[in-house]
Design an enzyme around this catalytic site. Sequence first.
Site: not given
Length: 234
Positions: A29-30, A85-86, A98, A107
């Site tokens: 997500t992001g 993922d970020g 995160k 996540e």
Amino acid sequence: MKDVEALKKIAGVSACDYVQDGMILGLGTGSTVRYTILEIGRKIREEKLDIIGVPTSLQTKKLAESLHIPLIKIDEIGTVDLTIDGTDEFDDSFNLIKGGGGALTREKIVAKASKSMVVVADSTKYVKTLGSFPLPIEVDLEKWTDVEKKISNFCPNDIKLRGGKNNPFITDNGGVILDAHFGPTIIKPTELEERIVKINGVVEVGLFVGMCDAIVMASNEEVTTLTNPSGRLS
Ligand code: 5RP
């Protein structure tokens, strides 16, 4: 000099080098991993790759659906081949903070179920010591004041309810987020994570320790892939 958005795009797209035909892929997500997801959508459409995604948030689910990426829920499959993922921060030991987007719980569930995890980031996310980015902690809606009190016993700075009391940010799970301003003091992330998750009312904490196998980092000069020497992709 490239702007941060351009760096996010470079990192997000470059991480797709890890994507192989037939994979079940955790979709983070992001705003950085958004570029990864867009590129995966393109690969499915144009290169006819056979990919199934596991979204980590409603936001990502919507994006993936708009790109016609086939999706599956994490509880319908045991294992994910790779999660991309970020991150909000990463350190030299590949530990992460995160949860800036509030999706930390799912996540982490997806990352834990993954055979490997690749993080996409621009170079501004690198820190010597974790904690300048306020640590996101997902908490049960009914328990946040109590949890806040308990964490304030060992958090050196303030703790803020995301969105404020009158309009709290609500997660996909119906929880709220406390952003704990530890400052760059998190030298023992495993111990801090254990201490926080033990508190009654805490759902999850945004410390990701020992999960990240590689970081695809874009800076003005280049894209660098940092491979965790004790990770699963080395
Ligand atoms: C969401 C996250 C994000 O991965 C993190 O906030 C990084 O986002 P961005 O790429 O937009 O900077 O943890 O919960």
